[in-house]
Scaffold this active site. Sequence first.
Site, PDB file in Angstrom:
ATOM      1  N   GLN A 262       0.735  -1.255   0.084  1.00  0.00           N
ATOM      2  CA  GLN A 262      -0.109  -0.011  -0.057  1.00  0.00           C
ATOM      3  C   GLN A 262       0.935   1.051  -0.123  1.00  0.00           C
ATOM      4  OE1 GLN A 262      -3.456  -0.429  -0.548  1.00  0.00           O
ATOM      5  NE2 GLN A 262      -2.404  -2.074  -0.666  1.00  0.00           N
ATOM      6  N   HIS A 265       1.790   3.055  -3.361  1.00  0.00           N
ATOM      7  CA  HIS A 265       0.723   3.556  -4.195  1.00  0.00           C
ATOM      8  C   HIS A 265       0.999   5.228  -4.103  1.00  0.00           C
ATOM      9  CE1 HIS A 265      -2.211   1.071  -5.459  1.00  0.00           C
ATOM     10  NE2 HIS A 265      -2.209   0.150  -4.235  1.00  0.00           N
ATOM     11  N   GLU A 330      -9.483   0.586   5.140  1.00  0.00           N
ATOM     12  CA  GLU A 330      -9.906   0.007   3.689  1.00  0.00           C
ATOM     13  C   GLU A 330      -9.644  -1.450   3.738  1.00  0.00           C
ATOM     14  OE1 GLU A 330      -8.874   1.324  -1.049  1.00  0.00           O
ATOM     15  OE2 GLU A 330      -7.585   1.791   0.618  1.00  0.00           O
ATOM     16  N   HIS A 331      -8.370  -1.837   3.844  1.00  0.00           N
ATOM     17  CA  HIS A 331      -8.052  -3.241   3.763  1.00  0.00           C
ATOM     18  C   HIS A 331      -7.423  -3.777   5.055  1.00  0.00           C
ATOM     19  CE1 HIS A 331      -6.859  -1.378  -0.389  1.00  0.00           C
ATOM     20  NE2 HIS A 331      -7.391  -2.420  -0.429  1.00  0.00           N
ATOM     21  N   ASP A 364      -6.719  -7.313  -4.887  1.00  0.00           N
ATOM     22  CA  ASP A 364      -6.535  -6.193  -5.928  1.00  0.00           C
ATOM     23  C   ASP A 364      -6.930  -6.656  -7.223  1.00  0.00           C
ATOM     24  OD1 ASP A 364      -6.016  -3.883  -4.156  1.00  0.00           O
ATOM     25  OD2 ASP A 364      -3.907  -3.960  -4.428  1.00  0.00           O
ATOM     26  N   HIS A 423     -54.386  15.810   1.323  1.00  0.00           N
ATOM     27  CA  HIS A 423     -54.056  14.350   1.441  1.00  0.00           C
ATOM     28  C   HIS A 423     -55.168  13.336   2.125  1.00  0.00           C
ATOM     29  CE1 HIS A 423     -49.861  15.923   0.896  1.00  0.00           C
ATOM     30  NE2 HIS A 423     -49.409  14.698   0.899  1.00  0.00           N
TER      31      HIS A 423
END
Length: 434
Positions: A262, A265, A330-331, A364, A423
């Site tokens: 990670q 990235h 996230e992971h 991934d 109504h």
Amino acid sequence: MVTLTRLDSAQPDFQARLARLLQFDDAADAAIEQTVAAILHDVKKRGDAAVLEYTERFDRLPAASLASLEINAAQLQAALEHLPADTRQALEAAAERVRRYHEKQTLASWTYTEDDGTVLGQKITPLDRVGLYVPGGKAAYPSSVLMNAIPAKVAGVGELIMVVPTPGGDQNQLVLAAAAIAGVDRVFTIGGAQAVAALAYGTATVPQVDKIVGPGNAYVAAAKRRVFGTVGIDMIAGPSEILVIADGNTPPEWVAMDLFSQAEHDEMAQSILLSPDAAYLDAVAAAIDKLIDEMPRSEVIRTSLTNRGALIKTRDLDDAVAISNTIAPEHLELSVTDPDALLPGLRHAGAIFMGKHTCEALGDYCAGPNHVLPTSRTARFSSPLGVYDFQKRSSLINVSQAGAQTLGQIAATLAYGEGLQAHARSAEYRLVHK
């Protein structure tokens, strides 16, 4: 040597230090917002002409018409056919696994009938048209094409329009091949905020879509945020994250490389390891120092780990689970002997990778579940991209005459209470007066 933040959950200032570690300012730069707003307004007003001008300016790609920037189905198929055999096989195998997983997510319409004959239910309808943004240039991700396009196709989306920038006219053949495999209907070689605007508002050449999905840079993210409401969007993604819970039984080099996966990235990515074993944390730190110089993106990894990474000693694995729920990663890798034992306590994570053989990288590319996941603690309230993001639900209400007698009385009473006489009388008209 990489200097990582070291924390201990037993320390009295741990929560404050953890909060500082997780802090991430995702506010868009004012200059980016101003530029994006101007581009969106211009494309909305001038359509094709504006998109062409921005494409020439930003991507160095002059074109006589926007139609000339469309890649046809034959070109997509040619890109697939010219791939090396092993690459094509890997791409097709990944696509098949992603498709098979997402076919389990499909929703079906349903109804039920009440005793008085009233029928209630829900109708599931796929979106008519979806736009898929795919990064281009140096950041070319065929896996993102598969992860975004295949669920849309499984959902039954009528038409899928892909936009991908091609700076200097350089087309990534692997991305185009992935589009062919995933069944993308049309592809335009445009990118940036101008491509988001074209999809959101429509132009003479690019049809307006109902939803825009897919990752992009800060300009793309800002544009997606601004067009939300005109069209749907998947999410505004922040930097990638990985959290590993380890009991000390996984080789330290494996976990070090998982953290790297990670961190490579970008410099803002976050990699965190939790373990109750202090000696194991030291072993992973040593493995990081041993392996980092082998990595082509070593400087990016080093910066990411130094600024946002951490090795955290926990009281025990239950404590690690509690901290993980605070982080809402996230992971999340459960690199432990018995991952199933931790699962009941975990409430917030985009994707959970169970056992030491399940590295995040498999998710991934080819495990099957979607790799488009909530970041920046949004896993507390949101989910991975899936088939359900490309379907919408309509309520079905078919009230029988008998049902109208009961429901009409209830509705009228409540409507009068709210001061909405029309109504109430609308409901009362359906009552049978004896």
